[in-house]
Design a protein around this motif. Structure first.
Motif, PDB file in Angstrom:
ATOM      1  N   ILE A 308      22.846  45.031  39.866  1.00 38.71           N
ATOM      2  CA  ILE A 308      24.158  44.420  40.076  1.00 38.71           C
ATOM      3  C   ILE A 308      24.663  44.725  41.480  1.00 38.71           C
ATOM      4  O   ILE A 308      25.180  43.848  42.188  1.00 38.71           O
ATOM      5  CB  ILE A 308      25.158  44.916  39.014  1.00 38.71           C
ATOM      6  CG1 ILE A 308      24.774  44.362  37.638  1.00 38.71           C
ATOM      7  CG2 ILE A 308      26.585  44.493  39.376  1.00 38.71           C
ATOM      8  CD1 ILE A 308      25.591  44.934  36.497  1.00 38.71           C
ATOM      9  N   GLN A 309      24.497  45.967  41.919  1.00 35.49           N
ATOM     10  CA  GLN A 309      24.921  46.359  43.262  1.00 35.49           C
ATOM     11  C   GLN A 309      24.097  45.642  44.333  1.00 35.49           C
ATOM     12  O   GLN A 309      24.644  45.126  45.316  1.00 35.49           O
ATOM     13  CB  GLN A 309      24.796  47.874  43.421  1.00 35.49           C
ATOM     14  CG  GLN A 309      25.764  48.665  42.560  1.00 35.49           C
ATOM     15  CD  GLN A 309      25.544  50.166  42.657  1.00 35.49           C
ATOM     16  OE1 GLN A 309      24.606  50.616  43.308  1.00 35.49           O
ATOM     17  NE2 GLN A 309      26.388  50.943  41.994  1.00 35.49           N
ATOM     18  N   LYS A 310      22.792  45.601  44.133  1.00 34.83           N
ATOM     19  CA  LYS A 310      21.889  44.970  45.107  1.00 34.83           C
ATOM     20  C   LYS A 310      22.231  43.498  45.304  1.00 34.83           C
ATOM     21  O   LYS A 310      22.423  43.034  46.438  1.00 34.83           O
ATOM     22  CB  LYS A 310      20.446  45.116  44.631  1.00 34.83           C
ATOM     23  CG  LYS A 310      19.423  44.285  45.404  1.00 34.83           C
ATOM     24  CD  LYS A 310      18.054  44.384  44.747  1.00 34.83           C
ATOM     25  CE  LYS A 310      17.058  43.428  45.379  1.00 34.83           C
ATOM     26  NZ  LYS A 310      15.718  43.509  44.711  1.00 34.83           N
ATOM     27  N   TRP A 311      22.317  42.759  44.192  1.00 34.36           N
ATOM     28  CA  TRP A 311      22.557  41.322  44.303  1.00 34.36           C
ATOM     29  C   TRP A 311      24.004  41.029  44.663  1.00 34.36           C
ATOM     30  O   TRP A 311      24.311  39.990  45.259  1.00 34.36           O
ATOM     31  CB  TRP A 311      22.144  40.620  43.018  1.00 34.36           C
ATOM     32  CG  TRP A 311      20.660  40.614  42.857  1.00 34.36           C
ATOM     33  CD1 TRP A 311      19.912  41.388  42.015  1.00 34.36           C
ATOM     34  CD2 TRP A 311      19.718  39.839  43.608  1.00 34.36           C
ATOM     35  NE1 TRP A 311      18.572  41.141  42.190  1.00 34.36           N
ATOM     36  CE2 TRP A 311      18.427  40.193  43.156  1.00 34.36           C
ATOM     37  CE3 TRP A 311      19.848  38.882  44.609  1.00 34.36           C
ATOM     38  CZ2 TRP A 311      17.267  39.623  43.680  1.00 34.36           C
ATOM     39  CZ3 TRP A 311      18.693  38.299  45.132  1.00 34.36           C
ATOM     40  CH2 TRP A 311      17.429  38.670  44.661  1.00 34.36           C
ATOM     41  N   GLY A 312      24.913  41.945  44.326  1.00 34.26           N
ATOM     42  CA  GLY A 312      26.297  41.768  44.717  1.00 34.26           C
ATOM     43  C   GLY A 312      26.453  41.725  46.224  1.00 34.26           C
ATOM     44  O   GLY A 312      27.224  40.924  46.765  1.00 34.26           O
ATOM     45  N   LYS A 313      25.717  42.567  46.919  1.00 37.26           N
ATOM     46  CA  LYS A 313      25.754  42.581  48.381  1.00 37.26           C
ATOM     47  C   LYS A 313      25.210  41.272  48.945  1.00 37.26           C
ATOM     48  O   LYS A 313      25.761  40.725  49.906  1.00 37.26           O
ATOM     49  CB  LYS A 313      24.938  43.756  48.906  1.00 37.26           C
ATOM     50  CG  LYS A 313      25.538  45.121  48.589  1.00 37.26           C
ATOM     51  CD  LYS A 313      24.640  46.243  49.091  1.00 37.26           C
ATOM     52  CE  LYS A 313      25.219  47.611  48.745  1.00 37.26           C
ATOM     53  NZ  LYS A 313      24.314  48.714  49.167  1.00 37.26           N
ATOM     54  N   ILE A 314      24.126  40.767  48.345  1.00 34.42           N
ATOM     55  CA  ILE A 314      23.522  39.523  48.819  1.00 34.42           C
ATOM     56  C   ILE A 314      24.444  38.340  48.556  1.00 34.42           C
ATOM     57  O   ILE A 314      24.622  37.461  49.408  1.00 34.42           O
ATOM     58  CB  ILE A 314      22.155  39.313  48.145  1.00 34.42           C
ATOM     59  CG1 ILE A 314      21.180  40.408  48.595  1.00 34.42           C
ATOM     60  CG2 ILE A 314      21.588  37.930  48.473  1.00 34.42           C
ATOM     61  CD1 ILE A 314      19.843  40.381  47.888  1.00 34.42           C
ATOM     62  N   VAL A 315      25.040  38.301  47.362  1.00 31.37           N
ATOM     63  CA  VAL A 315      25.972  37.231  47.016  1.00 31.37           C
ATOM     64  C   VAL A 315      27.148  37.209  47.994  1.00 31.37           C
ATOM     65  O   VAL A 315      27.569  36.156  48.485  1.00 31.37           O
ATOM     66  CB  VAL A 315      26.481  37.403  45.565  1.00 31.37           C
ATOM     67  CG1 VAL A 315      27.698  36.510  45.302  1.00 31.37           C
ATOM     68  CG2 VAL A 315      25.369  37.070  44.579  1.00 31.37           C
ATOM     69  N   LYS A 316      27.675  38.393  48.302  1.00 28.06           N
ATOM     70  CA  LYS A 316      28.820  38.495  49.216  1.00 28.06           C
ATOM     71  C   LYS A 316      28.452  38.077  50.622  1.00 28.06           C
ATOM     72  O   LYS A 316      29.185  37.306  51.268  1.00 28.06           O
ATOM     73  CB  LYS A 316      29.356  39.923  49.212  1.00 28.06           C
ATOM     74  CG  LYS A 316      30.606  40.106  50.051  1.00 28.06           C
ATOM     75  CD  LYS A 316      31.123  41.541  49.970  1.00 28.06           C
ATOM     76  CE  LYS A 316      32.376  41.705  50.826  1.00 28.06           C
ATOM     77  NZ  LYS A 316      32.905  43.108  50.735  1.00 28.06           N
ATOM     78  N   SER A 317      27.296  38.568  51.107  1.00 26.53           N
ATOM     79  CA  SER A 317      26.899  38.260  52.481  1.00 26.53           C
ATOM     80  C   SER A 317      26.576  36.785  52.663  1.00 26.53           C
ATOM     81  O   SER A 317      26.765  36.217  53.744  1.00 26.53           O
ATOM     82  CB  SER A 317      25.675  39.096  52.878  1.00 26.53           C
ATOM     83  OG  SER A 317      24.542  38.754  52.102  1.00 26.53           O
ATOM     84  N   ALA A 318      26.102  36.134  51.577  1.00 29.88           N
ATOM     85  CA  ALA A 318      25.771  34.707  51.656  1.00 29.88           C
ATOM     86  C   ALA A 318      26.987  33.821  51.377  1.00 29.88           C
ATOM     87  O   ALA A 318      26.901  32.597  51.521  1.00 29.88           O
ATOM     88  CB  ALA A 318      24.653  34.382  50.671  1.00 29.88           C
ATOM     89  N   GLY A 319      28.080  34.441  50.946  1.00 27.15           N
ATOM     90  CA  GLY A 319      29.281  33.674  50.664  1.00 27.15           C
ATOM     91  C   GLY A 319      29.149  32.795  49.444  1.00 27.15           C
ATOM     92  O   GLY A 319      29.807  31.750  49.327  1.00 27.15           O
ATOM     93  N   LEU A 320      28.327  33.218  48.482  1.00 26.40           N
ATOM     94  CA  LEU A 320      28.121  32.421  47.267  1.00 26.40           C
ATOM     95  C   LEU A 320      29.210  32.709  46.247  1.00 26.40           C
ATOM     96  O   LEU A 320      29.700  33.823  46.132  1.00 26.40           O
ATOM     97  CB  LEU A 320      26.746  32.734  46.660  1.00 26.40           C
ATOM     98  CG  LEU A 320      25.524  32.465  47.542  1.00 26.40           C
ATOM     99  CD1 LEU A 320      24.247  32.894  46.836  1.00 26.40           C
ATOM    100  CD2 LEU A 320      25.453  30.972  47.884  1.00 26.40           C
ATOM    101  N   LYS A 321      29.567  31.689  45.482  1.00 28.64           N
ATOM    102  CA  LYS A 321      30.605  31.842  44.463  1.00 28.64           C
ATOM    103  C   LYS A 321      30.420  30.759  43.419  1.00 28.64           C
ATOM    104  O   LYS A 321      30.082  29.618  43.732  1.00 28.64           O
ATOM    105  CB  LYS A 321      31.986  31.728  45.104  1.00 28.64           C
ATOM    106  CG  LYS A 321      33.143  31.979  44.140  1.00 28.64           C
ATOM    107  CD  LYS A 321      34.472  31.899  44.888  1.00 28.64           C
ATOM    108  CE  LYS A 321      35.645  32.123  43.920  1.00 28.64           C
ATOM    109  NZ  LYS A 321      36.949  32.041  44.613  1.00 28.64           N
ATOM    110  N   ALA A 322      30.626  31.131  42.163  1.00 27.91           N
ATOM    111  CA  ALA A 322      30.538  30.148  41.074  1.00 27.91           C
ATOM    112  C   ALA A 322      31.585  30.491  40.022  1.00 27.91           C
ATOM    113  O   ALA A 322      31.907  31.663  39.807  1.00 27.91           O
ATOM    114  CB  ALA A 322      29.146  30.164  40.446  1.00 27.91           C
ATOM    115  N   ASP A 323      32.112  29.473  39.371  1.00 31.36           N
ATOM    116  CA  ASP A 323      33.120  29.681  38.313  1.00 31.36           C
ATOM    117  C   ASP A 323      32.837  28.749  37.149  1.00 31.36           C
ATOM    118  O   ASP A 323      32.157  27.752  37.298  1.00 31.36           O
ATOM    119  CB  ASP A 323      34.535  29.418  38.836  1.00 31.36           C
ATOM    120  CG  ASP A 323      35.002  30.530  39.788  1.00 31.36           C
ATOM    121  OD1 ASP A 323      34.987  31.693  39.352  1.00 31.36           O
ATOM    122  OD2 ASP A 323      35.359  30.203  40.930  1.00 31.36           O
TER     123      ASP A 323
END
Length: 323
Positions: A308-323
């Motif tokens: 969760i921590q690893k991919w959280g950093k990648i998601v944040k750095s890539a500016g990805l978001k889904a709802d």
């Protein structure tokens, strides 16, 4: 000899009945539901269909797979998280659940808080596959084509925020190409779209794609892990094909709702480890592109938190978001 009053024996028996651990009460006594948070046809579904029947044999009760796909694996995960913690609902957790923990801002469950981990099951590489009509046979050739037609090549995935999605985004980032992401509701639908020519390429899990590659309906280009896969040793890695630092893959594990007793978790852990050690299970999973990886409940919990921590950093750095 002094006679013990019957009323005293009844009280003692009642106390003992409340303190007998769950494993001593002959769990399980009815069918167990295994929630698979993806539609049929993908790697998660394949894993469930291999493991569930064997687990049924060892437990003496049916383990029934229930596909509850949609919303990036969140629909099935929520169903499992909100089920009674009695050992009769399990979930086949995947890397997509770990990615979704930070990708989605509004989730009705927490992957750490609401689940009791049992064991990791396996890992698998992804495989860069193209439709036969795409005129490339190497990573360099694919990069050249993508740069010549920016945005024209579309890649399918098992959903927004899935490992297949992020594998494609990582490829775009490291190579400077621009391909268009088309999300589907699972690995099965994603592969059907690629075989049908709706999209040109996919960074699919090995179990989802390997059958189509072996039959010639798709062309395998390279694998996404840092080492070649034993299942497809003829395919190079993307990194060795010139994309330095590229590495991606998927994992699978078994969890239960939080609050499931330690005795039941330990019983399920022990029987699942036995299943994964069976020669026919090992062979079937190997042929499907899986690499078996087991762990203790505590190790799988720590692994889940780290993912969760690893991919959280990648998601944040890539500016990805889904709802």
């Amino acid at each position: 000899m002094k006679t013990i009053p019957c009323s005293y024996l009844i009280v003692v028996a009642s106390v003992l009945a409340t303190t007998i651990p769950a494993w001593a009460q002959q769990y399980p006594v009815r069918a167990i539901r295994l929630v698979v948070p993806f539609p049929p046809g993908g790697g998660t579904d394949t894993m469930a269909r291999v493991v569930a029947p064997k687990l049924s044999e060892l437990l003496g009760q049916q383990v029934v797979s229930e596909n509850r796909g949609g919303a990036g694996a969140n629909i099935g995960a929520e169903v499992a998280a909100k089920s009674a913690p009695d050992g009769y609902t399990l979930m086949l957790a995947t890397i997509t659940n770990a990615i979704g923990a930070t990708l989605y801002t509004k989730l009705n469950y927490d992957l750490v808080r609401d689940f009791a981990t049992i064991t990791q099951l396996a890992t698998t590489p992804h495989i860069l596959v193209v439709h036969p009509s795409v005129p490339v046979k190497s990573v360099k050739g694919f990069i050249a084509l993508a740069k010549a037609k920016p945005g024209d090549l579309a890649y399918s995935s098992s959903g927004s925020g899935s490992a297949a999605h992020l594998a494609g985004e990582l490829f775009n980032s490291l190579t400077g190409v621009k391909t268009t992401h088309i999300p589907y509701k699972g690995g099965g639908p994603s592969m059907i779209a690629l075989v049908g020519g709706e999209v040109s390429v996919a960074f699919a899990t090995m179990p989802s794609a390997i059958g189509y590659v072996r039959s010639g309906r798709l062309r395998g280009i390279a694998v996404t892990t840092d080492k070649r896969s034993p299942s497809t040793p003829e395919l190079p890695t993307i990194a060795e094909s010139g994309v330095a630092g590229y590495e991606a893959g998927s994992w699978y594990g078994l969890s239960a709702p939080a609050g499931t007793s330690k005795e039941i978790v330990n019983r399920l852990h022990a029987e699942t480890i036995k299943v994964l050690a069976l020669p026919d299970v090992k062979e079937r999973l190997f042929n499907a592109g899986f690499e078996i990886v087991t762990s203790t409940p505590e190790q799988f919990a720590a692994f889940t938190r780290s993912e969760i921590q690893k991919w959280g950093k990648i998601v944040k750095s890539a500016g990805l978001k889904a709802d």
